[in-house]
Design an enzyme around this catalytic site. Structure first.
Site, PDB file in Angstrom:
ATOM      1  N   GLU A 193      32.058  21.179  31.238  1.00 36.64           N
ATOM      2  CA  GLU A 193      33.206  21.195  32.151  1.00 36.64           C
ATOM      3  C   GLU A 193      33.960  19.869  32.081  1.00 36.64           C
ATOM      4  O   GLU A 193      33.437  18.857  31.626  1.00 36.64           O
ATOM      5  CB  GLU A 193      32.757  21.489  33.580  1.00 36.64           C
ATOM      6  CG  GLU A 193      31.809  20.456  34.128  1.00 36.64           C
ATOM      7  CD  GLU A 193      32.127  20.088  35.554  1.00 36.64           C
ATOM      8  OE1 GLU A 193      33.304  19.951  35.898  1.00 36.64           O
ATOM      9  OE2 GLU A 193      31.167  19.913  36.324  1.00 36.64           O
ATOM     10  N   SER A 233      32.172  25.723  48.012  1.00 37.72           N
ATOM     11  CA  SER A 233      32.758  25.701  46.671  1.00 37.72           C
ATOM     12  C   SER A 233      32.890  27.116  46.115  1.00 37.72           C
ATOM     13  O   SER A 233      32.000  27.962  46.290  1.00 37.72           O
ATOM     14  CB  SER A 233      31.884  24.865  45.744  1.00 37.72           C
ATOM     15  OG  SER A 233      32.425  24.888  44.439  1.00 37.72           O
ATOM     16  N   LYS A 266      25.259  19.284  44.291  1.00 37.90           N
ATOM     17  CA  LYS A 266      25.510  17.892  44.678  1.00 37.90           C
ATOM     18  C   LYS A 266      24.886  17.603  46.047  1.00 37.90           C
ATOM     19  O   LYS A 266      24.959  18.411  46.962  1.00 37.90           O
ATOM     20  CB  LYS A 266      27.005  17.608  44.662  1.00 37.90           C
ATOM     21  CG  LYS A 266      27.476  17.379  43.220  1.00 37.90           C
ATOM     22  CD  LYS A 266      28.912  16.998  43.142  1.00 37.90           C
ATOM     23  CE  LYS A 266      29.766  18.205  43.305  1.00 37.90           C
ATOM     24  NZ  LYS A 266      29.956  18.956  42.071  1.00 37.90           N
ATOM     25  N   LYS A 322      42.888  19.351  39.290  1.00 40.76           N
ATOM     26  CA  LYS A 322      41.533  19.908  39.359  1.00 40.76           C
ATOM     27  C   LYS A 322      41.689  21.409  39.552  1.00 40.76           C
ATOM     28  O   LYS A 322      42.299  21.837  40.524  1.00 40.76           O
ATOM     29  CB  LYS A 322      40.778  19.262  40.524  1.00 40.76           C
ATOM     30  CG  LYS A 322      39.415  19.878  40.830  1.00 40.76           C
ATOM     31  CD  LYS A 322      38.721  19.147  41.975  1.00 40.76           C
ATOM     32  CE  LYS A 322      37.569  19.958  42.542  1.00 40.76           C
ATOM     33  NZ  LYS A 322      36.910  19.294  43.684  1.00 40.76           N
ATOM     34  N   ASP A 350      32.484  27.727  43.241  1.00 40.11           N
ATOM     35  CA  ASP A 350      31.477  27.839  42.178  1.00 40.11           C
ATOM     36  C   ASP A 350      30.499  28.975  42.476  1.00 40.11           C
ATOM     37  O   ASP A 350      30.131  29.746  41.591  1.00 40.11           O
ATOM     38  CB  ASP A 350      30.650  26.546  42.068  1.00 40.11           C
ATOM     39  CG  ASP A 350      31.446  25.366  41.532  1.00 40.11           C
ATOM     40  OD1 ASP A 350      32.608  25.558  41.145  1.00 40.11           O
ATOM     41  OD2 ASP A 350      30.879  24.249  41.498  1.00 40.11           O
ATOM     42  N   VAL A 380      33.313  23.858  37.724  1.00 35.01           N
ATOM     43  CA  VAL A 380      32.274  24.782  37.271  1.00 35.01           C
ATOM     44  C   VAL A 380      32.795  26.219  37.301  1.00 35.01           C
ATOM     45  O   VAL A 380      32.587  26.988  36.353  1.00 35.01           O
ATOM     46  CB  VAL A 380      31.008  24.640  38.143  1.00 35.01           C
ATOM     47  CG1 VAL A 380      30.034  25.789  37.882  1.00 35.01           C
ATOM     48  CG2 VAL A 380      30.331  23.299  37.874  1.00 35.01           C
ATOM     49  N   ASP A 425      34.085  25.063  54.327  1.00 37.49           N
ATOM     50  CA  ASP A 425      34.194  24.528  52.970  1.00 37.49           C
ATOM     51  C   ASP A 425      32.970  24.919  52.159  1.00 37.49           C
ATOM     52  O   ASP A 425      31.881  24.393  52.347  1.00 37.49           O
ATOM     53  CB  ASP A 425      34.348  23.000  53.008  1.00 37.49           C
ATOM     54  CG  ASP A 425      34.663  22.418  51.629  1.00 37.49           C
ATOM     55  OD1 ASP A 425      34.573  23.169  50.633  1.00 37.49           O
ATOM     56  OD2 ASP A 425      35.004  21.229  51.555  1.00 37.49           O
TER      57      ASP A 425
HETATM   58  N1  PSU Z   1      29.079  17.676  38.842  1.00 37.25           N
HETATM   59  C1  PSU Z   1      29.229  16.321  38.737  1.00 37.25           C
HETATM   60  N2  PSU Z   1      30.444  15.795  39.030  1.00 37.25           N
HETATM   61  C2  PSU Z   1      31.513  16.593  39.401  1.00 37.25           C
HETATM   62  C3  PSU Z   1      31.352  18.004  39.527  1.00 37.25           C
HETATM   63  C4  PSU Z   1      30.109  18.483  39.224  1.00 37.25           C
HETATM   64  O1  PSU Z   1      28.267  15.607  38.388  1.00 37.25           O
HETATM   65  O2  PSU Z   1      32.604  16.062  39.609  1.00 37.25           O
HETATM   66  C5  PSU Z   1      32.519  18.905  39.919  1.00 37.25           C
HETATM   67  C6  PSU Z   1      32.310  20.289  39.284  1.00 37.25           C
HETATM   68  O3  PSU Z   1      33.447  20.546  38.504  1.00 37.25           O
HETATM   69  C7  PSU Z   1      32.212  21.232  40.445  1.00 37.25           C
HETATM   70  C8  PSU Z   1      33.128  20.564  41.421  1.00 37.25           C
HETATM   71  O4  PSU Z   1      32.610  22.538  40.103  1.00 37.25           O
HETATM   72  O5  PSU Z   1      32.717  19.188  41.305  1.00 37.25           O
HETATM   73  C9  PSU Z   1      32.983  21.132  42.822  1.00 37.25           C
HETATM   74  O6  PSU Z   1      34.143  20.846  43.527  1.00 37.25           O
HETATM   75  P1  PSU Z   1      34.453  21.636  44.905  1.00 37.25           P
HETATM   76  O7  PSU Z   1      33.359  21.170  45.833  1.00 37.25           O
HETATM   77  O8  PSU Z   1      35.823  21.178  45.327  1.00 37.25           O
HETATM   78  O9  PSU Z   1      34.388  23.092  44.575  1.00 37.25           O
HETATM   79 MN    MN Z   2      35.488  22.582  48.572  1.00 41.66          MN
END
Ligand code: PSU
Ligand code: MN
Length: 301
Positions: A22, A137, A156, A83, A139, A103, A135
């Protein structure tokens, strides 16, 4: 519509191993100029395992699977690169925009290109305070309906990990620890939560992928949760302290939506003097190598 590089296209056609990578982690998850070096290194690690790297991003409205040198530089350095989650793909295509893929968007594009194995750092998931902010994701839901194998160091640690694991269960996404029955904690070896299944070799992972295909049913993902080695993890006490500070800063500044994850990751880097970055990179490197081995094991039979 999809621009698949010649190298990736040939490898997919010959059933040789390919690993999708990614680009959000490169564009928005890591500080410059380190991010470009990391992007190149990750591709090199995939090659060392005998697989072809396919970094995925949208450039000038065209989704790319497999980037050349200049394209990878654009992802790392271009000012204002967006993004893109999977919901943003059509909007970016129609607008001719450029963006790094999360992701969810990467998994979707990888699957469209016939690439089954995908490596990242930590997945997105259910955020703390999710009952108020909603909130979560994108994903998670995308992985519930996309047949890919995602190698990650768990989700995370800025998230509500227990709630995320629960949601993965509800969504029917398969989760296995790699060499462990503890769910990894991204910067930490152990999130404090168990997993029901442990896989020990790339061959075992490949066997699960085959079983998914022969069983049929929803076209969901397989998450291979690969812990960062204990020697390379972030000090858990430091992690707990700075994470609390970072979450507070996020709330104080009223940061919401897509900006939350990059903000928190950046705060952790600053507040740990780069120690979180080292742990993040160790996790990603391990995942990329393992993804290369899984892709090779799958191709070997
Ligand atoms: N893993 C990492 N660093 C990142 C991400 C994942 O080590 O920056 C990114 C991935 O692209 C994941 C995104 O899909 O963070 C999630 O963002 P959000 O919480 O806005 O969906
Ligand atoms: Mn989010």
């Amino acid at each position: 519509m999809l621009v698949v590089s010649d190298e990736v296209q040939a490898a997919v056609a010959d059933r040789r191993p390919v690993v999708a990578l990614e680009s959000t982690i490169i564009a928005h998850g890591l500080p410059r100029p380190r991010n470009l070096r990391v992007a190149r290194e990750l591709e090199e690690l995939v090659r060392e395992e005998g697989a072809v790297p396919a970094t995925i991003a949208v450039l000038d409205g065209r989704p790319h699977v497999g980037l050349d040198k200049t394209q990878l530089e654009r992802v790392a350095n271009e000012e204002g690169i967006r993004k893109l989650g999977h919901r943003d793909l059509a909007l970016a295509v129609a607008a001719g925009a450029s963006g790094a893929t999360t992701v969810s968007a990467t998994a979707l594009l990888a699957a469209r290109a016939g690439v089954r194995v995908f490596a990242t750092g930590g997945l997105g998931g259910v955020h703390r305070e999710w009952t108020a902010t909603q909130d979560e994701s994108a994903d998670l839901r995308l992985l519930a309906r996309t047949r890919v194998t995602v190698v990650c160091a768990g989700v995370k640690s800025i998230l509500d990990v227990a709630a995320t694991l629960q949601r993965l269960e509800t969504l029917g996404v398969a989760v296995a620890g790699y060499g462990t029955d503890r769910f990894p904690g991204f910067y930490l070896t152990d999130s404090g939560h168990p997993v029901d299944w442990a896989l020990r070799t790339p061959e075992e992972v490949a066997a699960v992928m085959r079983a998914q295909d022969s069983l049929g049913g929803p076209e969901s993902a397989l998450l291979v949760a690969n812990p960062v080695p204990e020697s390379e993890q972030l000090d858990p006490a430091l992690h707990a302290r700075v994470l609390a500070e970072a979450l507070e800063a996020c709330a104080e500044r009223g940061i919401t939506g897509q900006a939350v994850t990059p903000f928190l990751l950046d705060q952790l880097v600053r507040r740990t003097d780069g120690a979180s970055l080292s742990a993040n990179l160790a996790a990603v490197r391990g995942n990329v190598r393992l993804a290369g081995r899984i892709a090779a094991a799958r191709a070997a039979r």
